[in-house]
Design an enzyme around this catalytic site. Structure first.
Site, PDB file in Angstrom:
ATOM      1  N   HIS A  34     -50.906  88.276  25.497  1.00  0.00           N
ATOM      2  CA  HIS A  34     -50.294  88.070  24.189  1.00  0.00           C
ATOM      3  C   HIS A  34     -50.682  89.239  23.299  1.00  0.00           C
ATOM      4  CE1 HIS A  34     -48.520  84.147  24.608  1.00  0.00           C
ATOM      5  NE2 HIS A  34     -49.656  83.573  24.982  1.00  0.00           N
ATOM      6  N   CYS A  72     -46.000  91.180  23.011  1.00  0.00           N
ATOM      7  CA  CYS A  72     -45.216  91.342  21.804  1.00  0.00           C
ATOM      8  C   CYS A  72     -45.906  92.343  20.893  1.00  0.00           C
ATOM      9  CB  CYS A  72     -45.082  90.007  21.071  1.00  0.00           C
ATOM     10  SG  CYS A  72     -43.891  88.885  21.844  1.00  0.00           S
TER      11      CYS A  72
END
Length: 482
Positions: free
Chosen positions: A320, A363
């Protein structure tokens, strides 16, 4: 002639000076410590066999070495080759195993007279210990000592050029003719739409290494062709994979990350990366579910490794993330810039002048939940997107020889299927597998990845994804499969 007998016959025909030249030309493949223990050609050939550089059915490196030291007689009588054949072979991109930098230094040593060498040693009196500048010290030994001291590298020829200019300008001209005088130098390209640049990487500019070398007038020769990074060592280098899946610790420790999900599907990506880079002759090392501190320790361990016998370093990060950072499984942040700059020439000298490749699947902006079948690799939800981030300019060092492949543009999400992996990594692995055997360079491959990933769509939210490579490579980067 039987293989070992062939090597024996060739070794018997070589003198000590030629052995020293062979060892110097092979420094990228035989460590300095190992080199110092070798006192006869037979031991040198044994060391090359141990490294897989010469073996039954593959004597190209031996042929190249004999060609480089001008022992065409041995090349013809024992290896069935010729000067013309080797010249043709070495025109093939990626075929040469002796680096242009190493061969240049050897050629300079061949053209330096005894008087020139005395001047060379005198001018290096403040840089090198006197015991390393004795009358018995050869020019090749001087170059090796300069490299040890860090004043001579493939991307730093300043001291060498200065001394050559003082000793004999024809030596300086030879460096320029080889196109090596622009190593480490670059031209600055301003990113469109981000204003003017003041010259610093953080001021809306990215440093890209120039693909052409200045000629004697200081202009750029637009007809010059890019060189190819040497990629012949076995293994090519390390491919480090940091694969974060379980973020339970983050959900417990950091209240604002309580909605952060496990990264189902990431093992599919890790397996694909392991397969493709193993086939490209890298040593693949996978670390799973690392905290931020563990990530730092792992990266530092590889920074401190001796990469002298390897041609490249690859690091793949699956986690992440948000703008400019990746998360450890404990929810703590690690700046991507901290990881990439660990491998600059100053911080990791054994990788100086060699390509350092980073692929980041995470991301780089705020994202909302994408439902069941398609997830995003963001740890935050229900936040508006920021518009002033410049993570690409901060994450990649301004030093030469880096490639940073990001799964997505600044501020945006990237997509991951729990069953099939991420759009970016799966496309990257497929294109590497298909294109490397054809000899395509990495930037061509990443352009194809951009095209494929950008054509995909998250039908539920009409979401799109656009990967973005950023680089300071000075040469073509090709991963041979042989």
């Amino acid at each position: 002639m039987e293989f070992s007998q062939l090597l024996f016959v060739i070794s018997e025909a070589l003198d000590r000076t030629e052995l020293a030249a062979l060892k110097f030309l092979s420094l990228e493949h035989v460590t300095v410590r190992k080199r110092e223990d070798i006192e006869e050609p037979k031991a040198f050939f044994q060391a090359l066999q141990e490294k897989g550089m010469i073996e039954v059915g593959d004597l190209f490196f031996l042929k190249e070495l004999l060609y480089r030291i001008n022992r065409i007689d041995l090349l013809a009588s024992h290896l069935g080759s010729s000067r013309e054949e080797m010249e043709r072979e070495l025109q093939v991109p990626g075929r040469a195993r002796v680096s242009p930098f190493r061969y240049l230094l050897f050629q300079l040593s061949e053209n330096i007279t005894k008087d020139d060498m005395k001047c060379f040693k005198f001018l290096l009196g403040k840089e090198l210990p006197k015991c390393k500048l004795s009358p018995e010290t050869t020019m090749l030994d001087v170059f090796i000592e300069m490299e040890k001291k860090g004043i001579l590298r493939e991307d730093n020829l300043t001291v060498l050029k200065t001394i050559c200019g003082k000793v004999d300008k024809s030596l300086l001209k030879k460096i320029e003719e080889c196109g090596l005088n622009s190593f480490g130098e670059g031209e600055m390209l301003v990113t469109e739409g981000q204003g003017s640049s003041t010259g610093a990487p953080e001021d809306s500019a990215i440093w890209l290494a120039s693909s052409v070398a200045p000629n004697s007038l200081g202009n750029y020769d637009q007809t010059s062709q890019l060189e190819v990074y040497k990629m012949t060592s076995r293994p090519r280098g390390v491919c480090l994979i940091l694969n974060n899946h379980n973020f339970a610790k983050a959900r417990e420790a950091v209240p604002e990350l309580r909605k952060m999900k496990n990264r189902n599907g990431t093992d599919v990506d890790a397996d694909a990366l392991r397969k493709v880079f193993s086939n490209l002759h890298f040593t693949v090392e996978v670390y799973r579910d690392c905290t931020a501190e563990e990530i730092r320790k792992i990266v530092n361990n590889y920074r401190c490794m001796d990469h002298n016998n390897e041609d490249c370093f690859v690091c793949c990060i699956l986690s992440h993330g948000k703008k400019g950072i990746i998360y450890g499984v404990d929810g703590q942040e690690v700046p991507i810039q901290e990881l990439t700059t660990s491998f600059t020439g100053q911080n990791c000298q054994s990788l100086a002048g060699k390509p350092k490749v980073f692929f980041v699947q995470a991301c780089q902006g705020d994202a909302y939940q994408k439902g069941v079948t398609v997830e995003t690799d963001s740890g935050e939800q229900d936040h508006s997107l920021e518009t002033d981030a410049r993570f690409q300019l901060d994450c990649i060092p301004s030093e030469a020889d880096f490639l940073l492949g990001m799964a997505t543009l600044q501020d945006y999400v990237s997509y991951r299927s729990p069953s099939q992996g991420t759009w970016y990594i799966q496309s990257l692995c497929q294109h590497l597998e298909n294109s490397c055997p054809r000899g395509e360079d990495i930037l061509t491959i990443l352009t194809a990845v951009n095209q494929e990933v950008s054509s995909k769509i998250d039908k539920q939210n009409a979401g799109k994804q656009m990967p973005q490579p950023s680089f300071t490579l000075r040469k073509k980067l090709i991963f041979p499969v042989n």
